[in-house]
Design a protein around this motif. Structure first.
Motif, PDB file in Angstrom:
ATOM      1  N   VAL A   1      -7.399   3.571  28.568  1.00  0.00           N
ATOM      2  CA  VAL A   1      -6.302   3.826  29.500  1.00  0.00           C
ATOM      3  C   VAL A   1      -5.210   2.766  29.360  1.00  0.00           C
ATOM      4  N   THR A   2      -3.994   3.215  29.510  1.00  0.00           N
ATOM      5  CA  THR A   2      -2.857   2.302  29.588  1.00  0.00           C
ATOM      6  C   THR A   2      -2.671   1.887  31.043  1.00  0.00           C
ATOM      7  N   ALA A   3      -1.812   0.932  31.270  1.00  0.00           N
ATOM      8  CA  ALA A   3      -1.527   0.483  32.634  1.00  0.00           C
ATOM      9  C   ALA A   3      -0.950   1.638  33.460  1.00  0.00           C
ATOM     10  N   GLU A   4      -0.124   2.462  32.836  1.00  0.00           N
ATOM     11  CA  GLU A   4       0.469   3.599  33.543  1.00  0.00           C
ATOM     12  C   GLU A   4      -0.595   4.633  33.909  1.00  0.00           C
TER      13      GLU A   4
ATOM     14  N   ALA B   1      -3.824   4.038  34.272  1.00  0.00           N
ATOM     15  CA  ALA B   1      -4.688   3.442  35.292  1.00  0.00           C
ATOM     16  C   ALA B   1      -4.057   3.576  36.674  1.00  0.00           C
ATOM     17  N   ALA B   2      -2.743   3.434  36.742  1.00  0.00           N
ATOM     18  CA  ALA B   2      -2.041   3.578  38.019  1.00  0.00           C
ATOM     19  C   ALA B   2      -2.135   5.016  38.533  1.00  0.00           C
ATOM     20  N   ILE B   3      -2.087   5.999  37.624  1.00  0.00           N
ATOM     21  CA  ILE B   3      -2.236   7.405  38.008  1.00  0.00           C
ATOM     22  C   ILE B   3      -3.624   7.638  38.592  1.00  0.00           C
ATOM     23  N   PHE B   4      -4.644   7.072  37.945  1.00  0.00           N
ATOM     24  CA  PHE B   4      -6.018   7.203  38.447  1.00  0.00           C
ATOM     25  C   PHE B   4      -6.147   6.565  39.824  1.00  0.00           C
ATOM     26  N   ASP B   5      -5.670   5.342  39.972  1.00  0.00           N
ATOM     27  CA  ASP B   5      -5.800   4.619  41.243  1.00  0.00           C
ATOM     28  C   ASP B   5      -5.103   5.361  42.373  1.00  0.00           C
ATOM     29  N   ALA B   6      -3.939   5.926  42.075  1.00  0.00           N
ATOM     30  CA  ALA B   6      -3.208   6.667  43.110  1.00  0.00           C
ATOM     31  C   ALA B   6      -3.962   7.930  43.510  1.00  0.00           C
ATOM     32  N   ALA B   7      -4.632   8.560  42.549  1.00  0.00           N
ATOM     33  CA  ALA B   7      -5.337   9.810  42.819  1.00  0.00           C
ATOM     34  C   ALA B   7      -6.549   9.596  43.717  1.00  0.00           C
ATOM     35  N   VAL B   8      -7.268   8.493  43.512  1.00  0.00           N
ATOM     36  CA  VAL B   8      -8.499   8.266  44.285  1.00  0.00           C
ATOM     37  C   VAL B   8      -8.275   7.386  45.503  1.00  0.00           C
ATOM     38  N   ASP B   9      -7.083   6.884  45.670  1.00  0.00           N
ATOM     39  CA  ASP B   9      -6.796   5.988  46.801  1.00  0.00           C
ATOM     40  C   ASP B   9      -7.045   6.692  48.135  1.00  0.00           C
TER      41      ASP B   9
ATOM     42  N   GLN C   1     -13.280   2.363  38.539  1.00  0.00           N
ATOM     43  CA  GLN C   1     -12.200   1.870  37.688  1.00  0.00           C
ATOM     44  C   GLN C   1     -12.152   2.700  36.417  1.00  0.00           C
ATOM     45  N   ALA C   2     -10.980   3.205  36.082  1.00  0.00           N
ATOM     46  CA  ALA C   2     -10.817   4.034  34.885  1.00  0.00           C
ATOM     47  C   ALA C   2     -10.910   3.191  33.625  1.00  0.00           C
ATOM     48  N   LYS C   3     -11.621   3.731  32.615  1.00  0.00           N
ATOM     49  CA  LYS C   3     -11.777   3.030  31.341  1.00  0.00           C
ATOM     50  C   LYS C   3     -11.098   3.773  30.196  1.00  0.00           C
ATOM     51  N   SER C   4     -11.277   5.081  30.130  1.00  0.00           N
ATOM     52  CA  SER C   4     -10.672   5.874  29.061  1.00  0.00           C
ATOM     53  C   SER C   4     -10.201   7.198  29.637  1.00  0.00           C
ATOM     54  N   VAL C   5      -9.385   7.909  28.865  1.00  0.00           N
ATOM     55  CA  VAL C   5      -8.773   9.124  29.386  1.00  0.00           C
ATOM     56  C   VAL C   5      -8.346  10.039  28.243  1.00  0.00           C
ATOM     57  N   ALA C   6      -8.296  11.321  28.540  1.00  0.00           N
ATOM     58  CA  ALA C   6      -7.691  12.322  27.665  1.00  0.00           C
ATOM     59  C   ALA C   6      -6.833  13.219  28.543  1.00  0.00           C
ATOM     60  N   THR C   7      -5.807  13.810  27.977  1.00  0.00           N
ATOM     61  CA  THR C   7      -4.907  14.650  28.766  1.00  0.00           C
ATOM     62  C   THR C   7      -4.691  15.994  28.079  1.00  0.00           C
TER      63      THR C   7
END
Length: 279
Positions: A203-206, A208-216, A224-230
């Motif tokens: 994950v990039t910083a951007e 990771a921010a998308i993940f954090d906002a989604a689960v907040d 904590q997000a480690k990897s991602v695919a879109t």
């Protein structure tokens, strides 16, 4: 000659009648039942949406001694029943299950699987040879685990792909149900299959921010997000995060659950929201 003509005419009529009867049998639609258990009304809303779109029969599963709609009281009773190996009694189902080819079974997810009243129903019903379509509502996830349990409980039934939705996202449910039913061939309509997710990357910083906002703000998901695919969605983007469960400050004795997958969508001009968790 008249006798021959009469025989030919009778044969044609008989063949026509037989042909009509065969066509009618071939085009006869399978009979469908939507059967569900709902405590707070969320699963009932999904059941009614499915039944309305299919024109199907619908019936609710009812407990003899209903669960309390208070969350803590319901959880306490469930935990006590689990410790005792007990299941709730349910009212008899009115529908004659033998008359249905397809049965949609709906439930809220409790403790990672379908709610106990559905367990009671499955223990007493004969669903052999039926096509079963599961659907559920949940706080964070449980579609995959409940389907696995359903396959184990009903080895002689055909368990088809299911639909699940977070209770917090019920406003998206009608459109999702429509797409789910089209994809399953239950109704006609336009449907574009989604592309497979590509290989995940760190994950990039951007991201990771998308993940954090989604689960907040969701108390049951501390990760904590480690990897991602879109992949692209109609009108947005879907993210599949692999995350690591973190220790909880409010429950230090609870060990982390390990890795989990979190699906997040970001609609155009909208904030990110997680749609389900696979533990």
């Amino acid at each position: 000659m008249k006798a021959i003509k009469l025989i030919l005419a009778t044969t044609i009529v008989a063949l026509t009648a037989a042909s009509c009867g065969t066509n009618k049998q071939e085009t006869q639609a399978p009979k469908t039942l939507v059967l569900y258990y709902s405590l707070t009304g969320n699963t009932q809303a999904v059941a009614e949406e499915i039944a309305n779109r299919l024109g199907a029969d619908i019936e609710g599963i009812a407990c003899v001694d209903p669960y309390d709609t208070n969350f803590q009281a319901c959880i306490q009773r469930c935990m006590q029943e689990r410790e005792q190996g007990a299941l709730p009694d349910i009212q008899p189902v009115n529908a004659d299950l033998s008359q249905y080819d397809i049965i949609f079974i709906g439930y809220p997810v409790w403790f990672g699987t379908y709610a106990p009243p559905v367990i009671t129903f499955l223990n007493n019903a004969d669903l052999s040879g039926k096509k079963i379509v599961p659907f559920c509502t949940f706080g964070s996830g449980g579609l995959e685990s409940s389907i696995a349990d359903l396959k184990a409980a009903e080895p002689d039934a055909e368990i088809l792909p299911g639909y699940g939705v977070r209770a917090a996202r019920l406003e998206t449910m009608p459109q999702e149900v429509e797409q789910f039913l089209i994809a399953g061939g239950f109704i006609e309509g336009e449907y574009t299959p989604l592309a497979d997710f590509p290989e995940q990357h760190e994950v990039t910083a951007e991201e990771a921010a998308i993940f954090d906002a989604a689960v907040d703000g969701y108390p049951m998901l501390h990760a904590q997000a480690k990897s991602v695919a879109t992949r692209a969605l109609p009108g947005g983007t879907e993210y599949l995060f692999t995350a690591v469960d973190l220790p909880r400050a409010d429950k230090p004795d609870m060990p982390p659950a390990g890795e989990l997958q979190v699906y997040v969508t970001v609609a155009d001009s909208a904030t990110s929201v997680f749609t389900r968790v696979v533990r």
